[in-house]
Design a protein around this motif. Structure first.
Motif, PDB file in Angstrom:
ATOM      1  N   LEU A  38      -9.484   1.630   4.368  1.00  0.00           N
ATOM      2  CA  LEU A  38      -7.970   1.793   3.901  1.00  0.00           C
ATOM      3  C   LEU A  38      -7.572   3.043   4.055  1.00  0.00           C
ATOM      4  O   LEU A  38      -8.131   3.997   3.619  1.00  0.00           O
ATOM      5  CB  LEU A  38      -7.757   1.282   2.584  1.00  0.00           C
ATOM      6  CG  LEU A  38      -7.857  -0.177   2.511  1.00  0.00           C
ATOM      7  CD1 LEU A  38      -9.485  -0.597   1.863  1.00  0.00           C
ATOM      8  CD2 LEU A  38      -7.114  -0.821   1.218  1.00  0.00           C
ATOM      9  N   THR A  39      -6.559   3.295   5.047  1.00  0.00           N
ATOM     10  CA  THR A  39      -6.317   4.813   5.299  1.00  0.00           C
ATOM     11  C   THR A  39      -4.719   4.913   5.033  1.00  0.00           C
ATOM     12  O   THR A  39      -3.908   4.165   5.751  1.00  0.00           O
ATOM     13  CB  THR A  39      -6.632   5.003   6.689  1.00  0.00           C
ATOM     14  OG1 THR A  39      -8.079   4.732   7.122  1.00  0.00           O
ATOM     15  CG2 THR A  39      -6.288   6.511   7.044  1.00  0.00           C
ATOM     16  N   ARG A  40      -4.606   6.094   4.297  1.00  0.00           N
ATOM     17  CA  ARG A  40      -3.174   6.350   3.794  1.00  0.00           C
ATOM     18  C   ARG A  40      -2.044   5.136   3.446  1.00  0.00           C
ATOM     19  O   ARG A  40      -1.192   4.965   4.090  1.00  0.00           O
ATOM     20  CB  ARG A  40      -2.691   7.283   4.912  1.00  0.00           C
ATOM     21  CG  ARG A  40      -3.499   8.433   5.168  1.00  0.00           C
ATOM     22  CD  ARG A  40      -2.838   9.431   6.031  1.00  0.00           C
ATOM     23  NE  ARG A  40      -1.743  10.066   5.233  1.00  0.00           N
ATOM     24  CZ  ARG A  40      -1.312  11.301   5.630  1.00  0.00           C
ATOM     25  NH1 ARG A  40      -1.700  11.770   6.391  1.00  0.00           N
ATOM     26  NH2 ARG A  40      -0.501  12.037   4.728  1.00  0.00           N
ATOM     27  N   VAL A  41      -2.686   4.126   2.742  1.00  0.00           N
ATOM     28  CA  VAL A  41      -1.931   3.033   2.353  1.00  0.00           C
ATOM     29  C   VAL A  41      -0.774   3.365   1.273  1.00  0.00           C
ATOM     30  O   VAL A  41      -1.106   3.804   0.140  1.00  0.00           O
ATOM     31  CB  VAL A  41      -2.974   1.888   1.723  1.00  0.00           C
ATOM     32  CG1 VAL A  41      -2.142   0.860   1.143  1.00  0.00           C
ATOM     33  CG2 VAL A  41      -3.589   1.468   2.861  1.00  0.00           C
ATOM     34  N   ALA A  84       2.053   1.138  -0.907  1.00  0.00           N
ATOM     35  CA  ALA A  84       2.205  -0.374  -1.211  1.00  0.00           C
ATOM     36  C   ALA A  84       2.863  -0.433  -2.656  1.00  0.00           C
ATOM     37  O   ALA A  84       2.768   0.480  -3.417  1.00  0.00           O
ATOM     38  CB  ALA A  84       0.941  -1.123  -1.195  1.00  0.00           C
ATOM     39  N   GLY A  85       3.340  -1.649  -2.683  1.00  0.00           N
ATOM     40  CA  GLY A  85       4.165  -1.709  -3.989  1.00  0.00           C
ATOM     41  C   GLY A  85       4.933  -3.057  -4.065  1.00  0.00           C
ATOM     42  O   GLY A  85       4.767  -3.943  -3.207  1.00  0.00           O
ATOM     43  N   ALA A 139      -2.903   6.216  -0.249  1.00  0.00           N
ATOM     44  CA  ALA A 139      -4.220   5.818  -0.720  1.00  0.00           C
ATOM     45  C   ALA A 139      -5.153   5.707   0.509  1.00  0.00           C
ATOM     46  O   ALA A 139      -4.996   4.744   1.242  1.00  0.00           O
ATOM     47  CB  ALA A 139      -4.407   4.917  -1.949  1.00  0.00           C
ATOM     48  N   SER A 140      -6.368   6.121   0.228  1.00  0.00           N
ATOM     49  CA  SER A 140      -7.606   6.130   1.301  1.00  0.00           C
ATOM     50  C   SER A 140      -8.695   5.558   0.567  1.00  0.00           C
ATOM     51  O   SER A 140      -9.092   6.065  -0.406  1.00  0.00           O
ATOM     52  CB  SER A 140      -7.825   7.167   2.261  1.00  0.00           C
ATOM     53  OG  SER A 140      -6.512   7.403   2.837  1.00  0.00           O
ATOM     54  N   LEU A 195      -4.226  -9.866   0.842  1.00  0.00           N
ATOM     55  CA  LEU A 195      -3.335 -10.541   0.042  1.00  0.00           C
ATOM     56  C   LEU A 195      -1.886  -9.923  -0.113  1.00  0.00           C
ATOM     57  O   LEU A 195      -1.120 -10.473  -0.645  1.00  0.00           O
ATOM     58  CB  LEU A 195      -3.733 -11.004  -1.235  1.00  0.00           C
ATOM     59  CG  LEU A 195      -4.800 -11.819  -1.481  1.00  0.00           C
ATOM     60  CD1 LEU A 195      -5.722 -11.915  -2.644  1.00  0.00           C
ATOM     61  CD2 LEU A 195      -4.742 -12.982  -0.686  1.00  0.00           C
ATOM     62  N   HIS A 196      -1.752  -8.594   0.168  1.00  0.00           N
ATOM     63  CA  HIS A 196      -0.402  -7.778  -0.216  1.00  0.00           C
ATOM     64  C   HIS A 196      -0.402  -6.771   1.259  1.00  0.00           C
ATOM     65  O   HIS A 196      -1.121  -5.956   1.322  1.00  0.00           O
ATOM     66  CB  HIS A 196      -0.518  -7.042  -1.305  1.00  0.00           C
ATOM     67  CG  HIS A 196       0.694  -6.518  -1.853  1.00  0.00           C
ATOM     68  ND1 HIS A 196       1.561  -7.190  -2.312  1.00  0.00           N
ATOM     69  CD2 HIS A 196       1.209  -5.247  -1.632  1.00  0.00           C
ATOM     70  CE1 HIS A 196       2.802  -6.244  -2.682  1.00  0.00           C
ATOM     71  NE2 HIS A 196       2.335  -5.195  -2.118  1.00  0.00           N
ATOM     72  N   ARG A 197       0.810  -7.221   1.666  1.00  0.00           N
ATOM     73  CA  ARG A 197       1.255  -6.365   3.059  1.00  0.00           C
ATOM     74  C   ARG A 197       1.658  -4.816   2.438  1.00  0.00           C
ATOM     75  O   ARG A 197       2.451  -4.825   1.774  1.00  0.00           O
ATOM     76  CB  ARG A 197       2.110  -7.018   3.780  1.00  0.00           C
ATOM     77  CG  ARG A 197       2.706  -6.138   5.081  1.00  0.00           C
ATOM     78  CD  ARG A 197       3.737  -6.637   5.866  1.00  0.00           C
ATOM     79  NE  ARG A 197       3.234  -8.024   6.447  1.00  0.00           N
ATOM     80  CZ  ARG A 197       2.708  -7.994   7.603  1.00  0.00           C
ATOM     81  NH1 ARG A 197       2.474  -6.817   8.313  1.00  0.00           N
ATOM     82  NH2 ARG A 197       2.334  -9.219   8.195  1.00  0.00           N
ATOM     83  N   PRO A 198       1.000  -3.762   2.940  1.00  0.00           N
ATOM     84  CA  PRO A 198       1.408  -2.483   2.516  1.00  0.00           C
ATOM     85  C   PRO A 198       2.784  -1.893   3.223  1.00  0.00           C
ATOM     86  O   PRO A 198       2.960  -2.391   4.293  1.00  0.00           O
ATOM     87  CB  PRO A 198       0.170  -1.573   2.861  1.00  0.00           C
ATOM     88  CG  PRO A 198      -0.283  -2.100   4.110  1.00  0.00           C
ATOM     89  CD  PRO A 198      -0.167  -3.936   3.841  1.00  0.00           C
ATOM     90  N   TYR A 199       3.197  -1.114   2.856  1.00  0.00           N
ATOM     91  CA  TYR A 199       4.476  -0.695   3.457  1.00  0.00           C
ATOM     92  C   TYR A 199       4.255   0.311   4.523  1.00  0.00           C
ATOM     93  O   TYR A 199       4.862   0.479   5.624  1.00  0.00           O
ATOM     94  CB  TYR A 199       5.490   0.152   2.304  1.00  0.00           C
ATOM     95  CG  TYR A 199       6.105  -0.745   1.256  1.00  0.00           C
ATOM     96  CD1 TYR A 199       6.653  -1.882   1.599  1.00  0.00           C
ATOM     97  CD2 TYR A 199       5.916  -0.151   0.026  1.00  0.00           C
ATOM     98  CE1 TYR A 199       6.926  -2.544   0.283  1.00  0.00           C
ATOM     99  CE2 TYR A 199       6.277  -0.948  -1.180  1.00  0.00           C
ATOM    100  CZ  TYR A 199       6.767  -2.044  -0.876  1.00  0.00           C
ATOM    101  OH  TYR A 199       7.405  -2.886  -1.927  1.00  0.00           O
ATOM    102  N   ALA A 200       3.293   1.095   4.550  1.00  0.00           N
ATOM    103  CA  ALA A 200       2.623   1.963   5.477  1.00  0.00           C
ATOM    104  C   ALA A 200       1.102   2.081   5.344  1.00  0.00           C
ATOM    105  O   ALA A 200       0.592   1.838   4.275  1.00  0.00           O
ATOM    106  CB  ALA A 200       3.290   3.150   5.359  1.00  0.00           C
TER     107      ALA A 200
END
Length: 230
Positions: free
Chosen positions: A4-7, A9-10, A21-22, A51-56
């Motif tokens: 997971l690289t520079r995620v 989400a919320g 977050a990475s 289960l949850h799509r990140p914004y970036a």
């Protein structure tokens, strides 16, 4: 590798739970993610579990970028990850028996013929008798229901296992039993593990390495504890 690289989400794009977050987990590695309640670690775990799509940010699973989440994810990626949540009563359909709960992923992926064999293998390993398998969630304890939820997570033989505070609501003996099941599965399958929690002693005993929540962020990226959804 699960990367997971520079995620970011919320649940409200105007106010993300976590920013950039990475985290990476090697094949066969057990990584503990340690942090206080509400910091966003469960949200990151849900992103890792598709289960949850990140914004970036990006998620790469076994060398393939993830482009879909939940039912939009390719079946090969979706079934590569097994998940156990903190609260089994929110994660299990109260209308189903424990036997049916465990079999859900097999039925959903057209593998009904495998149900009897997989139940025969998994039920004893997680400590469920045939009598308990016939009960519904309201007829069993939290620990017994969590045993069924763990069996459900393992039923498709995933290459990655996400345990999001799996033992937070359990007593010491049930905690030890379920951790032992996970470790037995990992030894046999070579699966990687992300174990999320706030019990440093448990994570450090269980995992190959433990990552503090703030270690997931690059210097200069502010992270503040938010509400209990994280």
């Amino acid at each position: 590798m699960l990367e997971l690289t520079r995620v970011t989400a919320g649940y409200d794009p105007r106010d993300p739970v976590l920013r950039e977050a990475s985290l990476s987990i090697a094949v066969g590695e057990a990584v503990g993610l340690l942090g206080p309640s509400g910091c966003g670690k469960s949200t990151l775990a849900r992103v890792a579990a598709l289960l949850h799509r990140p914004y970036a940010g990006t998620v790469v699973l076994d060398g393939e970028p993830v482009r879909g989440w939940r039912h939009a994810a390719p079946r090969a990626q979706r079934t590569a990850v097994g998940v156990v949540f903190q609260q089994p009563r929110l994660a299990a359909d109260p209308r189903l028996t424990l036997r049916e709960i465990i079999a859900q992923p097999l039925r959903a992926t057209g593998r009904r013929a495998q149900v009897p064999d997989r139940l025969a293998e998994l039920a004893p390993s997680v400590g469920l008798t045939d009598e308990l398998l016939g009960r519904r969630p309201h007829e069993v304890s939290d620990g017994q229901l969590q045993r069924a939820c763990l069996a459900r997570a393992l039923v498709l033989r995933p290459r990655w296992l996400i345990c999001d505070e799996m033992t937070a609501m359990l007593d010491a003996s049930t905690t030890a039993a379920l951790v032992a099941v996970v470790e037995s599965y990992r030894r046999e399958s070579g699966a990687g593990l992300l174990a999320v929690g706030h019990d440093r002693v448990l994570l450090e005993r269980w995992c190959d390495r433990t990552v503090g929540w703030r270690e997931c962020f690059e210097p200069g990226v502010p992270q503040e504890a938010v509400g209990p959804t994280g």
